[in-house]
Design a protein around this motif. Structure first.
Motif, PDB file in Angstrom:
ATOM      1  N   HIS A  32       0.797  -1.225   0.000  1.00 30.60           N
ATOM      2  CA  HIS A  32       0.000   0.000   0.000  1.00 30.60           C
ATOM      3  C   HIS A  32       0.833   1.281   0.000  1.00 30.60           C
ATOM      4  O   HIS A  32       0.334   2.336  -0.347  1.00 30.60           O
ATOM      5  N   ASP A  33       2.092   1.184   0.421  1.00 31.73           N
ATOM      6  CA  ASP A  33       2.880   2.425   0.499  1.00 31.73           C
ATOM      7  C   ASP A  33       3.549   2.775  -0.829  1.00 31.73           C
ATOM      8  O   ASP A  33       4.165   3.832  -0.954  1.00 31.73           O
ATOM      9  N   PRO A  35       3.527   4.261  -4.370  1.00 29.89           N
ATOM     10  CA  PRO A  35       2.588   5.111  -5.123  1.00 29.89           C
ATOM     11  C   PRO A  35       2.117   4.431  -6.415  1.00 29.89           C
ATOM     12  O   PRO A  35       2.874   3.684  -7.037  1.00 29.89           O
ATOM     13  N   ASN A  36       0.871   4.701  -6.767  1.00 31.82           N
ATOM     14  CA  ASN A  36       0.299   4.123  -7.995  1.00 31.82           C
ATOM     15  C   ASN A  36       1.217   4.402  -9.175  1.00 31.82           C
ATOM     16  O   ASN A  36       1.714   5.505  -9.335  1.00 31.82           O
ATOM     17  N   SER A  68      -3.187   2.910 -13.108  1.00 30.42           N
ATOM     18  CA  SER A  68      -3.092   4.379 -13.086  1.00 30.42           C
ATOM     19  C   SER A  68      -4.155   5.012 -13.980  1.00 30.42           C
ATOM     20  O   SER A  68      -4.571   4.420 -14.988  1.00 30.42           O
ATOM     21  N   ASN A 186      -5.265   3.214  -1.821  1.00 27.85           N
ATOM     22  CA  ASN A 186      -4.453   3.797  -2.885  1.00 27.85           C
ATOM     23  C   ASN A 186      -5.278   4.590  -3.886  1.00 27.85           C
ATOM     24  O   ASN A 186      -4.991   4.581  -5.082  1.00 27.85           O
ATOM     25  N   LYS A 190      -5.811  11.569  -0.614  1.00 25.67           N
ATOM     26  CA  LYS A 190      -5.424  10.989   0.675  1.00 25.67           C
ATOM     27  C   LYS A 190      -5.749  11.954   1.804  1.00 25.67           C
ATOM     28  O   LYS A 190      -5.862  13.159   1.574  1.00 25.67           O
TER      29      LYS A 190
END
Ligand code: DNO
Length: 391
Positions: A32-33, A35-36, A68, A186, A190
């Protein structure tokens, strides 16, 4: 079916120790950390896999490897982003993780207007209120000609709401629709992002001119590009249906009903191109006969989400108990047709001391544990019946 659980990594307050105790067999998670759009490194995947295995569990499904936006709307970065996606799949394949859930919903993943809608027994659930959503669309976003998507009666109710809604309630609605439900999976916005509405409008504007046909074309383009690597590692791709399964905010939706799903599975006929059978998302349209869809698509499903919604005549819907007739039927169909699939219960209620733990919306501990116990019971009875028939 395999009993899996969505776990949000080491930061999740629900630990793997706890999951082991309640009979979970497989874990559904993601890096999850990252980035897309960036590559998932092999070492990171292997490290998380080993951690999960150290609890006697297995990493059964990736949910999600996010697609994306530029791949969805067909932007100029698409080729590079698809290359990165292929590299992440390669790394997952090398690590032996072979079921990948994703979605192709433009801009916004699942949508709810209330995250703690109170029920008479003291628990709370997730809710979608059409008028609140229309208010967000017409009065907060002020999307051009948004009113055309609603009936005059609905617009009259929106006007009534506009007269009484407080600034705090407006803020809460924005937070619920585009921040709290999105950040932890994601999504594009946020917690802590400045000016979420401006950001959201920019994202929407990328889809000008992208209609249903273009989005369908872009999905096939993406799937055709990744199928060779899926073939090499036998990775099963399973698209999540649109939640809710109808058009919102002028954006096209392409995984909403049996016709859409049949189209997608034919357009890329490879058996590795499959479905996440999310009974909950599909049930939020009263047009969908969910058990009939389970019969049609069980063979091309690679992953099952068990939950159900109740839809009102005015288009609102809420999550209902997992113990309901339609869901029993869905479980029966999967136990008969494709019994080895991983399934997870989805969107439990908030109950007991779930409320002050800061769990992600829909991902309570006790609520999901209760749902898992109910589903486990249903599965055991159904499996017994199937075995008796065989004898
Ligand atoms: C919400 C989830 C979705 C789902 C993604 C899959 O609770 O069901 O966010 O994980 O759409 O890509």
């Amino acid at each position: 079916m395999e009993k899996t659980w969505r776990w949000f990594g080491r930061k999740d307050k629900i630990t793997l120790d706890m999951l082991k105790q309640i009979g979970v067999e497989g874990i559904v998670t993601a890096l999850h950390d990252i980035p897309n759009g960036e590559v998932w490194p092999l070492e990171r995947i292997e490290e998380l896999k080993a951690y999960i295995e150290s609890f006697g569990l297995r990493w059964s499904v990736v949910e999600s490897l996010p697609v994306s936006e530029a791949i969805k709307y067909g932007g100029k970065d698409r080729e590079r982003l698809i290359e990165n996606y292929i590299q992440s799949l390669t790394n997952l394949g090398r690590a032996g993780i072979k079921i990948v859930c994703y979605n192709f919903m433009p801009v916004i993943d699942w949508i709810r207007t209330d995250l703690d809608y109170p029920l008479s027994d003291g628990t709370s659930t997730l809710y979608f209120d059409k008028i609140k959503f229309a208010y967000f669309d017409c009065c907060i976003l002020q999307r051009v000609e948004a009113y055309k998507d609603y009936t005059p009666q609905e617009m009259a109710q929106v006007s009534l709401l506009a007269e009484v809604i407080t600034d705090e309630q407006k803020q809460q609605l924005i937070d619920t629709i585009i921040v709290k439900t999105q950040g932890f999976i994601n999504g594009n916005i946020k917690e802590g992002d400045q000016h979420p509405i401006t950001l959201f409008k920019q994202l929407l504007s990328q889809y000008e001119g992208v209609n249903r046909e273009v989005l369908r074309y872009n999905l096939v383009f993406f799937l055709s590009a990744i199928m060779p690597i899926c073939q090499e590692f036998q990775i099963k791709m399973c698209i999540h249906p649109d939640d809710p399964p109808f058009q919102v905010l002028g954006l096209p939706r392409i995984v909403t009903n049996a016709e859409d799903i049949a189209w997608l599975l034919n357009a890329v006929g490879h058996p590795l191109n499959g479905l996440t059978f999310c009974a909950g998302s599909l049930s939020a349209s009263s047009q969908n006969n969910v058990p009939a869809m389970a019969r049609l698509f069980a063979g091309r499903s690679h992953f099952v989400h068990l939950r159900y919604t109740g839809v009102t005549s005015d288009g609102n819907f809420m999550e209902v108990s997992h113990l309901n007739k339609q869901l029993i039927e869905v479980i029966r169909i999967f136990e008969e047709e494709n019994p080895n699939l991983p399934m997870r219960v989805d969107h439990g209620r908030m109950m007991l001391d779930d409320c002050d733990k800061g769990y992600n919306p829909g991902y309570s501990f006790h609520g999901r544990m209760l749902a898992l116990a109910q589903v486990e019971g249903m599965m055991a009875v159904i499996q017994g019946e199937i075995n008796n028939l065989k004898e």
